[in-house]
Structure formats: C-alpha cells, structure tokens
Design an enzyme around this catalytic site. Structure first.
Site, PDB file in Angstrom:
ATOM      1  CG  ASN A  55      -0.334  -0.042   2.493  1.00  0.00           C
ATOM      2  OD1 ASN A  55       0.653  -0.752   2.677  1.00  0.00           O
ATOM      3  ND2 ASN A  55      -0.838   0.721   3.420  1.00  0.00           N
ATOM      4  CE  LYS A  63       8.256 -10.800  -0.209  1.00  0.00           C
ATOM      5  NZ  LYS A  63       7.014 -10.502  -0.969  1.00  0.00           N
ATOM      6  CD  GLU A  67       4.700  -0.664  13.027  1.00  0.00           C
ATOM      7  OE1 GLU A  67       3.508  -0.343  13.181  1.00  0.00           O
ATOM      8  OE2 GLU A  67       5.580  -0.402  13.856  1.00  0.00           O
ATOM      9  CB  CYS A  74      -2.011   0.352   8.337  1.00  0.00           C
ATOM     10  SG  CYS A  74      -0.833   1.684   8.446  1.00  0.00           S
ATOM     11  CD  GLU A  89      -6.387  -3.607   7.722  1.00  0.00           C
ATOM     12  OE1 GLU A  89      -5.945  -4.755   7.512  1.00  0.00           O
ATOM     13  OE2 GLU A  89      -5.666  -2.628   7.956  1.00  0.00           O
TER      14      GLU A  89
HETATM   15  P1  NAD Z   1       0.051  -9.260   3.460  1.00  0.00           P
HETATM   16  O1  NAD Z   1       0.067  -9.633   4.908  1.00  0.00           O
HETATM   17  O2  NAD Z   1      -0.797 -10.032   2.539  1.00  0.00           O
HETATM   18  O3  NAD Z   1       1.524  -9.328   2.837  1.00  0.00           O
HETATM   19  C1  NAD Z   1       2.592  -8.605   3.397  1.00  0.00           C
HETATM   20  C2  NAD Z   1       3.891  -9.204   2.926  1.00  0.00           C
HETATM   21  O4  NAD Z   1       4.046 -10.495   3.477  1.00  0.00           O
HETATM   22  C3  NAD Z   1       4.000  -9.373   1.407  1.00  0.00           C
HETATM   23  O5  NAD Z   1       5.310  -8.998   1.017  1.00  0.00           O
HETATM   24  C4  NAD Z   1       3.787 -10.866   1.207  1.00  0.00           C
HETATM   25  O6  NAD Z   1       4.442 -11.368   0.073  1.00  0.00           O
HETATM   26  C5  NAD Z   1       4.414 -11.419   2.459  1.00  0.00           C
HETATM   27  N1  NAD Z   1       3.921 -12.736   2.860  1.00  0.00           N
HETATM   28  C6  NAD Z   1       2.704 -13.248   2.701  1.00  0.00           C
HETATM   29  N2  NAD Z   1       2.628 -14.481   3.266  1.00  0.00           N
HETATM   30  C7  NAD Z   1       3.838 -14.732   3.797  1.00  0.00           C
HETATM   31  C8  NAD Z   1       4.397 -15.824   4.538  1.00  0.00           C
HETATM   32  N3  NAD Z   1       3.673 -16.897   4.853  1.00  0.00           N
HETATM   33  N4  NAD Z   1       5.672 -15.725   4.960  1.00  0.00           N
HETATM   34  C9  NAD Z   1       6.410 -14.625   4.682  1.00  0.00           C
HETATM   35  N5  NAD Z   1       5.936 -13.576   3.977  1.00  0.00           N
HETATM   36  C10 NAD Z   1       4.669 -13.622   3.551  1.00  0.00           C
HETATM   37  O7  NAD Z   1      -0.316  -7.704   3.485  1.00  0.00           O
HETATM   38  P2  NAD Z   1      -0.613  -6.741   2.242  1.00  0.00           P
HETATM   39  O8  NAD Z   1      -1.944  -7.146   1.703  1.00  0.00           O
HETATM   40  O9  NAD Z   1       0.559  -6.673   1.347  1.00  0.00           O
HETATM   41  O10 NAD Z   1      -0.726  -5.316   2.967  1.00  0.00           O
HETATM   42  C11 NAD Z   1      -1.888  -4.845   3.533  1.00  0.00           C
HETATM   43  C12 NAD Z   1      -1.887  -5.039   5.032  1.00  0.00           C
HETATM   44  O11 NAD Z   1      -0.780  -4.344   5.602  1.00  0.00           O
HETATM   45  C13 NAD Z   1      -3.099  -4.464   5.719  1.00  0.00           C
HETATM   46  O12 NAD Z   1      -3.571  -5.337   6.697  1.00  0.00           O
HETATM   47  C14 NAD Z   1      -2.590  -3.204   6.347  1.00  0.00           C
HETATM   48  O13 NAD Z   1      -3.301  -2.727   7.449  1.00  0.00           O
HETATM   49  C15 NAD Z   1      -1.210  -3.583   6.715  1.00  0.00           C
HETATM   50  N6  NAD Z   1      -0.368  -2.388   6.868  1.00  0.00           N
HETATM   51  C16 NAD Z   1       0.044  -2.020   8.130  1.00  0.00           C
HETATM   52  C17 NAD Z   1       0.792  -0.865   8.302  1.00  0.00           C
HETATM   53  C18 NAD Z   1       1.277  -0.413   9.661  1.00  0.00           C
HETATM   54  O14 NAD Z   1       2.192   0.385   9.729  1.00  0.00           O
HETATM   55  N7  NAD Z   1       0.721  -0.898  10.758  1.00  0.00           N
HETATM   56  C19 NAD Z   1       1.127  -0.093   7.192  1.00  0.00           C
HETATM   57  C20 NAD Z   1       0.682  -0.496   5.938  1.00  0.00           C
HETATM   58  C21 NAD Z   1      -0.048  -1.656   5.797  1.00  0.00           C
END
Ligand code: NAD
Length: 498
Positions: free
Chosen positions: A162, A185, A260, A294, A392
């Site tokens: 995002n 990554k 996060e 987020c 969410e």
């Molecule tokens: P996601 O959890 O689907 O993926 C995040 C990352 O994890 C990606 O790079 C993905 O390839 C990797 N990943 C997925 N499965 C994995 C596994 N089993 N092992 C290791 N890596 C793995 O999240 P998203 O859809 O990319 O992002 C959106 C989410 O991020 C929302 O929930 C949002 O709230 C959160 N977010 C939080 C913050 C914060 O600062 N708190 C900021 C931005 C986004």
C-alpha cells in the site's frame, strides 16, 4: 500513463535482483509481471527471486557486516545516508512515477511520499553517530560496568503493497543508522520502487551487500527469508494474519521482530468539535490513499446532536470526490491497487448490506472508469458485530454510528481487536486529554488526522503490532544491548570463599 500529466513515464533501469551491490538474474532466470492498476496492464517484468536466491542475499548482507560496513563509524554511515537523500530528491519525479505506475497511488501522493523518504534518511542519518551505551554504577566498587548498543545484524524486511517505499524506509533508515545490513522483500504486487531505491543506493556509494532487494512473486521465497538462520531480525508490515505467521517462523530461530499490522481505527467526534474540521478529518481518514492505509479511520462515531450534520457533510463531499487517472494532479482518489483487493472490498460491501447496513453513498465498483475503482462509500445502520465493523476493509468504506455519552463513545471506539490509530474531535481541552488517555491505540490524532513525521513513533497496540517505527527510539529496535563487566582490582578470587 497519460501524457497530459506532467508526470514522467515510469521506467525501471534494473528490473533485477539487487544482491551484494550487483544486479542479478533470479535462479532459473524467471521473471514476473507487475501490473498498473489504473490500466490493468503489465508495465514491467521483474526478476522473480526463488527460495534459493535468499541464501545469496543473506550471505551478501553478512559479508557487508563482516567487512567495511561493520567497522564504518556512524558519522560515515550518516554521510552515505545524506547522499542517498540527495539522490532521492534529485530523482523525485522518476521514483514517484514508478510508485504510481505500480501501485495506482495518486502522483501527488507519490511525490509527497518520496519527499518524506528523503527526510526520513536525513533524520536517521542524524542519529547514526549518537548511539550510546551507559556506565552502570555497580554496588561493588571493584566492578566497572558499561553497556554497548551494537547493530542487531542482518535485517529482513517483509513489505506490503500500500505504501511500498515509505514503509520500506521506515525500516531501512533506522537500520542503516544502527549499522545493520538489510534484505528487502517487497510485495509481489509492488516490487518496483524498492529497485528504484536500490539504483540510488548503489550510486550513493554504500559498500556492497548493505542493502539487497529480492523481488518475488512467490510467498515461499518470502517465507524462506523469514526462516533463514542468518537473519537476525524480521521487520514486517502487512496484515495481522500474515504477521502472526511471520512472527512464529521468525521466533522459531529466535530472530527479533517488529510487526506493523492492520487497523480498524475509530474517529470519535464530540458535539463540541468544529463540525467542518471533523467532516474533513473523517474524509481524509478514509478516502485519502483510497482507504488502503493501515491507519484508515474506518469507523466514525459521532455524538448524536451533530451526527446528522457530520454525516450529511461527509456524504456530500464523498459524492463529489474526483476519481480517475492517478497520474493527473486533479484526481482526488485513485483505484484499488490490486485485483484481489478490488474483489475483496466488493465482497465485504455485499455482506454489509446483507447484514442490514444502509448505503448512504457509494456502495460498490465504478464500472465507468476502467481500472479497479470503488466509489467512496459511507455506511450507516451498522452493528458492532457486523463483519464490516470488525475486520479491516482496506478500501474507501467508512461506517458512521451515533453515540450519546463520552463513556459510550470511548467504549465503542475501543471495541475492536485492533489498536493502531484514532481520531479525536473536540474543542474542550479537558475532554481531549481525558479521552486521549483512554483510547487504546498507538496514535491519537486530535483535531487532525493522518500526520506522520520521522521523529514521532508510530505503531500499534493489541492486534495492530509489536514495537514502534519512527522516532528517536526506532534506532534502538535495530540494536542489541551488551553489558560489559570489568574487574578493577589485580587480585583473583577463590570462587568458593567470600
Ligand atoms: P500481506 O500480509 O498479505 O503481505 C505482506 C507481505 O508479506 C508481502 O510482502 C507478502 O508477500 C508477504 N507474505 C505473505 N505471506 C507470507 C508468509 N507466509 N511468509 C512470509 N511472507 C509472507 O499484506 P498486504 O496485503 O501486502 O498489505 C496490507 C496489510 O498491511 C493491511 O492489513 C494493512 O493494514 C497492513 N499495513 C500495516 C501498516 C502499519 O504500519 N501498521 C502499514 C501499511 C499496511
């Protein structure tokens, strides 16, 4: 990408892996497509790191720590970081164009975020030579005890789609200041901007292996990085479910973690608030970044006497939000960044209506624009237990609910598993402090929303995460403490006699 935008055409000079200061092909020469969510078309083909590439990247990072980077004084690390900030500013337009093409973020937001990124590297450069231990006064005068803060080692960053570059920077800048080496990554949906940063990193003159980038379409590659025994810390931003899985895997080899995660942040509007300001705050909180943030203020609780006025104001403006080409500066809301997320938002909206929600405006996809557009949506008549109030959405959807007393408003705001951010709207200074103290969230924005700075900590309570990014203490999250005990007297003591 439109030619009438003033934006430069997106271009990636090196769509490859960046390992040990070299541009490398992935094992087996595989590549994957990355799509522009506005056009729905592939705009770049990127090297697709396999699990077997992880070793190379982690080893390169370790070699950097064992080499000149590990012995470089903080003041010299700071110089390199400041040089990087200068190069980011020089190439602001090119980097912003890449981010917008990959993620669909408004070009004005991408420019703003690239500007912030430079500021982040400058701020943390300023801390690189201020990492200190302390002398501990031991009760025994024969002992001299001090502590040292040492770089934690190799950091693996697992990143979401995002705000790809900004969220990478939240980790990379303090890690460099602390003297760590880094393997990023990026999300499989937005791999490009980390490579655009790597180009400038390379030019800045950092030693090889300090920063490595492993773009990959494969979650196995991401998982292999997290569980690699050479990784000392995993810094993760993403969804709560993935965060928990990542944390379990990291902890299995005792890597340190920061998480996060997601949010379901409340806006709490009291009757003594400035109504216009609160309306703008609710709008900014949920429609800024197409709600794919987020900290989205996705639940707005408004005291009953002004509820209708705030609802009317939000709905009236939501209906006029200009959607379209994110590369045009006049566009106010861009598309959803990925096809699966576009489908997910529509599914949640359908379920909300089935559960009894009233659609005050929006309510679904905008088919006239091409791309993954969801109309700015305001829902009313929602119940605390509805799926749209619990989970969410990560899209432009806000639920608006009236409340009567301060106590009830606070209880509603805290009625969520998450605890990332919150908005509080009131002109009563006593109420502001009273309520801010009771909101269970890592950030409370009062009469404002969506503010960030490198020197202000950000992160979540409860299911929104572990640890904090940004702020002076963020550097310490990338260090290990060591205690050093020194005997000051020459004699040695028999351990069995006092
Ligand atoms: P996601 O959890 O689907 O993926 C995040 C990352 O994890 C990606 O790079 C993905 O390839 C990797 N990943 C997925 N499965 C994995 C596994 N089993 N092992 C290791 N890596 C793995 O999240 P998203 O859809 O990319 O992002 C959106 C989410 O991020 C929302 O929930 C949002 O709230 C959160 N977010 C939080 C913050 C914060 O600062 N708190 C900021 C931005 C986004």
């Amino acid at each position: 990408m439109s030619q009438m935008t003033g934006a430069v055409a997106p271009h990636l000079k090196h769509p490859e892996l960046y390992i040990g200061g070299q541009w490398e092909q992935a094992a087996g020469g595989k590549r994957f497509d990355t799509e522009n969510p506005y056009t729905g078309k592939t705009w770049a083909r990127i090297a697709d790191a396999a699990p077997s590439d992880v070793d190379r990247a982690v080893n390169a990072a370790r070699a950097a720590l064992d080499g000149p980077w590990g012995s470089m004084p903080g003041s010299q690390r700071a110089r390199l970081m400041i040089r990087l900030a200068e190069l980011i500013e020089r190439d602001l337009e090119a980097i912003a164009a890449v981010e917008t093409a990959d993620n669909g973020k408004l070009i004005k937001d991408s420019r703003w975020q690239v500007t912030l990124i430079a500021e982040w590297f400058r701020y943390f450069a300023g801390l690189a030579d201020k990492i200190e231990g302390r002398v501990v006064q031991d009760a025994n005068p024969a002992m001299f005890v001090y502590t040292r803060r040492e770089p934690i080692g190799v950091v693996a960053a697992i990143l979401p789609w995002n705000a790809p570059l900004l969220l990478l920077t939240f980790k990379l800048a303090p890690a460099l200041a602390a003297g760590c080496a880094f393997v990023a990554k990026p999300s499989e949906f937005t791999p490009a901007s980390a490579l655009a940063l790597a180009e400038r990193f390379h030019e800045a003159g950092f030693p090889p292996g300090v920063f490595n980038v492993l773009p990959s379409s494969s979650r196995e590659t991401s998982a292999a990085l997290v569980k690699h025994p050479g990784v000392d810390k995993v810094a993760f931003t993403g969804s709560t479910a993935t965060g928990i899985a990542v944390a379990q895997s990291a902890v299995s080899h005792l890597a340190r973690i920061t998480l996060e995660l997601g949010g379901k942040s409340p806006q709490l509007v009291f009757e003594d608030a400035d109504v216009d300001a609160a309306v703008n705050g609710v709008l900014a909180g949920i429609f800024g970044g197409t709600g794919q943030v987020c900290h989205a203020g996705s639940r707005a609780f408004v005291q009953r006497s002004i509820y209708q006025a705030v609802l009317d104001g939000v709905v009236a403006r939501a209906k006029t939000i200009k959607m379209g080409d994110p590369a045009l500066v006049e566009t106010e809301m861009g598309p959803i960044a990925t096809a699966p997320q576009f489908a997910k938002v529509q599914e949640i909206l359908g379920q909300a209506v089935q559960e009894g929600a009233t659609v005050a405006c929006g309510g679904g996809a905008d088919d006239g624009l091409g791309g993954y557009f969801i109309r700015p949506t305001v829902l009313t008549d929602v119940k605390a237990e509805d799926a749209v109030m619990r989970g969410e959405v990560f899209g432009p959807v806000v639920c608006m609910v009236p409340f009567d007393t301060e106590e009830e408003g606070i209880a509603m705001a805290n009625d969520t598993p998450y605890g990332l951010a919150s908005g509080l709207w009131s002109r009563d200074v006593q109420r502001v402090h009273r309520v801010a103290k009771r909101l269970k969230a890592g950030t409370v924005w009062v009469n404002t929303y969506r503010r960030f700075a490198p020197n202000v900590p950000f992160g979540g309570m409860k299911a929104s995460g572990i640890g904090r990014e940004n702020g002076i203490d963020a550097v310490l999250e990338y260090t290990e403490q060591k205690a050093v005990w020194i005997e000051l007297t020459p004699q040695s003591r028999d351990p069995f006699r006092v």
